[in-house]
Design a protein around this motif. Sequence first.
Motif, short mmCIF file in Angstrom:
data_model
loop_
_atom_site.label_atom_id
_atom_site.label_comp_id
_atom_site.label_asym_id
_atom_site.label_seq_id
_atom_site.Cartn_x
_atom_site.Cartn_y
_atom_site.Cartn_z
N ALA A 217 0.84 -1.20 0.00
CA ALA A 217 0.00 0.00 0.00
C ALA A 217 0.87 1.25 0.00
O ALA A 217 0.65 2.18 -0.79
CB ALA A 217 -0.92 -0.01 1.22
N HIS A 218 1.86 1.26 0.84
CA HIS A 218 2.71 2.45 0.91
C HIS A 218 3.55 2.62 -0.37
O HIS A 218 3.84 3.74 -0.78
CB HIS A 218 3.57 2.42 2.16
CG HIS A 218 2.79 2.77 3.41
ND1 HIS A 218 3.28 2.62 4.67
CD2 HIS A 218 1.53 3.27 3.57
CE1 HIS A 218 2.36 3.02 5.57
NE2 HIS A 218 1.28 3.40 4.91
N ALA A 219 3.90 1.50 -0.99
CA ALA A 219 4.67 1.59 -2.24
C ALA A 219 3.88 2.31 -3.33
O ALA A 219 4.47 2.95 -4.21
CB ALA A 219 5.07 0.19 -2.71
N VAL A 220 2.53 2.21 -3.27
CA VAL A 220 1.72 2.89 -4.30
C VAL A 220 1.10 4.19 -3.74
O VAL A 220 0.23 4.78 -4.36
CB VAL A 220 0.60 1.97 -4.86
CG1 VAL A 220 1.22 0.77 -5.58
CG2 VAL A 220 -0.35 1.51 -3.76
N GLY A 221 1.54 4.59 -2.56
CA GLY A 221 1.08 5.87 -2.00
C GLY A 221 -0.28 5.82 -1.34
O GLY A 221 -0.91 6.86 -1.12
N ALA A 222 -0.76 4.62 -1.01
CA ALA A 222 -2.07 4.50 -0.36
C ALA A 222 -1.92 4.53 1.16
O ALA A 222 -0.89 4.14 1.71
CB ALA A 222 -2.75 3.20 -0.79
N LEU A 223 -2.99 4.98 1.83
CA LEU A 223 -3.05 4.93 3.28
C LEU A 223 -3.49 3.53 3.71
O LEU A 223 -4.15 2.83 2.93
CB LEU A 223 -4.06 5.94 3.81
CG LEU A 223 -3.75 7.42 3.58
CD1 LEU A 223 -4.98 8.27 3.92
CD2 LEU A 223 -2.54 7.86 4.41
N VAL A 224 -3.17 3.16 4.96
CA VAL A 224 -3.62 1.86 5.47
C VAL A 224 -4.35 2.07 6.79
O VAL A 224 -3.82 2.70 7.71
CB VAL A 224 -2.44 0.90 5.71
CG1 VAL A 224 -2.94 -0.44 6.26
CG2 VAL A 224 -1.65 0.68 4.43
N LEU A 225 -5.56 1.54 6.86
CA LEU A 225 -6.31 1.53 8.12
C LEU A 225 -6.39 0.09 8.61
O LEU A 225 -6.82 -0.80 7.88
CB LEU A 225 -7.73 2.09 7.92
CG LEU A 225 -8.60 2.10 9.19
CD1 LEU A 225 -9.45 3.38 9.25
CD2 LEU A 225 -9.50 0.87 9.28
N VAL A 226 -5.94 -0.11 9.85
CA VAL A 226 -5.99 -1.45 10.45
C VAL A 226 -7.13 -1.48 11.46
O VAL A 226 -7.20 -0.65 12.37
CB VAL A 226 -4.66 -1.79 11.12
CG1 VAL A 226 -4.77 -3.10 11.92
CG2 VAL A 226 -3.55 -1.91 10.09
N ASP A 227 -8.03 -2.46 11.27
CA ASP A 227 -9.11 -2.68 12.24
C ASP A 227 -8.53 -3.55 13.35
O ASP A 227 -8.29 -4.75 13.17
CB ASP A 227 -10.28 -3.37 11.52
CG ASP A 227 -11.42 -3.70 12.49
OD1 ASP A 227 -11.23 -3.56 13.71
OD2 ASP A 227 -12.49 -4.11 12.00
N GLY A 228 -8.33 -2.93 14.50
CA GLY A 228 -7.73 -3.64 15.63
C GLY A 228 -8.76 -4.06 16.67
O GLY A 228 -8.39 -4.40 17.80
N ALA A 229 -10.04 -4.09 16.29
CA ALA A 229 -11.09 -4.41 17.27
C ALA A 229 -10.86 -5.76 17.94
O ALA A 229 -11.17 -5.94 19.12
CB ALA A 229 -12.47 -4.38 16.60
N GLN A 230 -10.30 -6.73 17.17
CA GLN A 230 -10.08 -8.07 17.73
C GLN A 230 -8.61 -8.35 17.99
O GLN A 230 -8.26 -9.45 18.42
CB GLN A 230 -10.64 -9.15 16.80
CG GLN A 230 -12.13 -9.08 16.59
CD GLN A 230 -12.95 -9.44 17.83
OE1 GLN A 230 -12.44 -10.00 18.80
NE2 GLN A 230 -14.22 -9.09 17.83
#
Length: 443
Positions: A217-230
């Motif tokens: 994701a970062h290589a193509v300039g995208a943001l990353v959201l991690v769902d850490g609920a579990q």
Amino acid sequence: MTQTVSRPAAGARKQPLPLDVEAIRADFPILSRTVRDGKRLVYLDSGATSQKPRSVLDAERDFYENHNAAPHRGAHQLAEEATGLYEAARARIAEFIGAAVEEVVFTRNTTDAINTVAYALSNAATAKEPSFRRYAVGQGDEIVVTQMEHHANLVPWQQLCERTGATLRWLGLTDDGRLDLTDLDTVVNERTKLVAVTQQSNILGTINPLEAIVARAHAVGALVLVDGAQSVPHQPVDVAALGADFLVFSGHKMLGPTGVGVLWGRYEVLDALPPFLTGGSMIEVVRMEGSTFMPPPQRFEAGVPMTAQVVGLGAAVEYLQALGMENVQAHEEALTAYALEQLQAIPGVTVIGPPDTVARGGAISFTVDGIHPHDVGQVLDDHGVAVRVGHHCAWPVVRRYGVPATTRATFYVHTGYDDVDALVEGVRAAQRFFGVTPEEATA
Ligand code: PMP
């Protein structure tokens, strides 16, 4: 129809548990009550919401009894104390996930945190302030999710795409309940603006290989959201090691109160986002012609916050820190290995998700041949065993594995081998009750 294959977990048995289950149970008032005519409460539904230790209940009560006031307002002593407690909890939670204090935004829950990001990204396109347009999502852009997301990390992105004209893409699943990364480099591409992925599946238990996804994701300039609920409630999570841009989680799943969650964002990214909810507390200057906004985290905390809940979440984090998150994880791993072995030894039981403990947390979903999951849940309830049944707010997952629903058991710090044994006995009782003997189940 594709279905995961059951096979026994190797050599699990009862390893010594890292946590002192009896001592921990004594900290949870609700665990001393009985259910269904005097049966011990076997609570295996922490994945839906966790029970609360006395220290969390006391912290909330103490706040209301002794310090209650609206934080960040008022010139009086109570307001000062409330602000101090609210901000001390923020500092503790920041430390817990290795974040800077100003990167921790309080939300209602995970769902609220994800919607905050999704609306900020779509509002960015029309923001008056040019610095708020950096991450704008629009026509031609793509958002990437996975097929194992909870609805909370799927529907807000579908809605964002409907609002903006962007396209939703997703990574699929393998037959044994893992993310299929074969197409990672084509699904995550130069058009991708954000990748939203869960760290630990609430239904399959799978722990995802985030490193590869974040790197792509970062290589193509995208943001990353991690769902850490579990994940945040069950394993050590450090935002620096994670390398993502956002991490979201819910207080109520980690021994804390309902009504409070966390949106962590890298400061540089949060600072470039416009607000979602607007109103009091988040403004810098207000004139009839327009307003300017505070920097993060206040920009994303409009209105009087859920102060007692935040204080309660601070106490929950203190409780988890005293246990040690490595111990919490190891405890659940031992229970999971044993439960997988015991459940998969029952003819007719199929685990939906990784059949062993490799990169796997303690959410175990299963089906029982010839018995609807709701009926399994009913019989378990009659035995005092609380589990969840249904599609677990991850409908595409049950569809992927060709089942209408599953029965799901989830573990936490007060879970012991006796709870797992009660679950296994309850499943066998369900087979007896419905006349599906193990022999018939395999036939
Ligand atoms: N993501 C995952 C993986 C979950 O398990 C849940 C809760 N079941 C959520 C998001 C949503 O959490 P909440 O309902 O607390 O917003």
